[in-house]
Design an enzyme around this catalytic site. Sequence first.
Site, PDB file in Angstrom:
ATOM      1  CG  HIS A  87      19.320  14.185 -31.093  1.00 43.97           C
ATOM      2  ND1 HIS A  87      18.637  15.382 -31.028  1.00 43.97           N
ATOM      3  CD2 HIS A  87      20.414  14.341 -30.315  1.00 43.97           C
ATOM      4  CE1 HIS A  87      19.297  16.216 -30.242  1.00 43.97           C
ATOM      5  NE2 HIS A  87      20.372  15.616 -29.800  1.00 43.97           N
ATOM      6  CG  ASP A 132      15.565  15.836 -32.334  1.00 42.27           C
ATOM      7  OD1 ASP A 132      15.508  14.661 -31.930  1.00 42.27           O
ATOM      8  OD2 ASP A 132      16.516  16.611 -32.109  1.00 42.27           O
ATOM      9  CB  SER A 232      20.041  17.325 -26.972  1.00 39.52           C
ATOM     10  OG  SER A 232      20.587  17.988 -28.060  1.00 39.52           O
ATOM     11  N   GLY A 233      17.138  17.675 -25.760  1.00 39.91           N
ATOM     12  CA  GLY A 233      16.021  16.990 -25.123  1.00 39.91           C
ATOM     13  C   GLY A 233      15.413  17.796 -23.994  1.00 39.91           C
TER      14      GLY A 233
HETATM   15  N1  ARG Z   1      22.387  18.521 -30.270  1.00 41.15           N
HETATM   16  C1  ARG Z   1      22.880  18.993 -29.007  1.00 41.15           C
HETATM   17  C2  ARG Z   1      22.785  17.871 -27.971  1.00 41.15           C
HETATM   18  O1  ARG Z   1      22.651  16.740 -28.356  1.00 41.15           O
HETATM   19  C3  ARG Z   1      22.208  20.244 -28.522  1.00 41.15           C
HETATM   20  C4  ARG Z   1      22.342  21.316 -29.475  1.00 41.15           C
HETATM   21  C5  ARG Z   1      21.766  22.598 -29.075  1.00 41.15           C
HETATM   22  N2  ARG Z   1      22.614  23.546 -29.649  1.00 41.15           N
HETATM   23  C6  ARG Z   1      22.430  24.831 -29.698  1.00 41.15           C
HETATM   24  N3  ARG Z   1      23.340  25.586 -30.208  1.00 41.15           N
HETATM   25  N4  ARG Z   1      21.330  25.361 -29.194  1.00 41.15           N
HETATM   26  O2  ARG Z   1      22.984  18.072 -26.789  1.00 41.15           O
END
Ligand code: ARG
Length: 288
Positions: A87, A132, A232-233
């Site tokens: 993503h 993902d 993320s990532g």
């Molecule tokens: N989807 C989020 C991003 O794009 C990261 C989410 C991680 N969240 C969590 N509560 N661990 O950066």
Amino acid sequence: MFLVVVVVVVVLVSVSPACASGGFPKFPADACGRRAIPWKPEREPRVVGGEEPPYGAVPWQVELRFGDRHQCGGALISVRLVLTAAHCWLEGLVVVAGAHGPPGTAPYEQVLRVERAIQHPDFRKLGPYSHDIAVLLLAAPGVRFNILVKPACFAYESPPPGTWCEVSGWGASDPSTPDRLSPVLRSAAVPLLSLETCRKDGVYGGRQQPILDSMLCAGHLRGGIDACGGDSGGPLVCERDGRHELTGIVSWGDGCAKKDRPGVYTRVASFLPWIRESAREFGVDYDF
Ligand code: ARG
């Protein structure tokens, strides 16, 4: 004459490491997952962002940037391969290794072009965050490794629930402002949770996005410490025999650091065959 040659050779050998790596500190090329800069984040619940490690203590961490904008984290697994979340991917991203603070402020930043990217073909197939994962191929010759920039080892299997691992990134350190990124890299220690715990009704049971076997949950059910927006990532690494293995990739969560809402990661060990296949498709050696 012989003596002159010997002297020249000795001088060359003794200065060439620095020359060969462009003045960068050297390290043995095969040493994945070992940090040269000692670091152990506290196992105490703190703010979501954890703590700021010293520069170079998370040498496999990369930043994905779009222009000057922070997009995501990622992790080096070899000279030319980076793992990140599917993503996170968009055309035009660059990978920055050796980053720490705002763009251009870390002494050994390397900005690398992405030559090709493969998002997992089943991304979003079983819910918004399924599969993902993406593999990025860095333009040749790839990253220059040194003591501050080196790959994580691959996790062939995930360690058992209860194992303490570390997550890192430039994501938000205040859950009430998940869009406000941290100006510096932060890292936090989090324990792995079982799938069973993560699938409980009061946790992530009965949702639009089920907890798949190819996911991994980590964090504290009481809340208080977690990855957040912008992380993320990025890598979740677990130490085994002094080597840090890339066990998870920051993927999603309901809010950040909330009670009964641990972080959900892509389980790297579930994707070994696919990563190998992608490396083969890129035409690069990946001997793991
Ligand atoms: N989807 C989020 C991003 O794009 C990261 C989410 C991680 N969240 C969590 N509560 N661990 O950066």
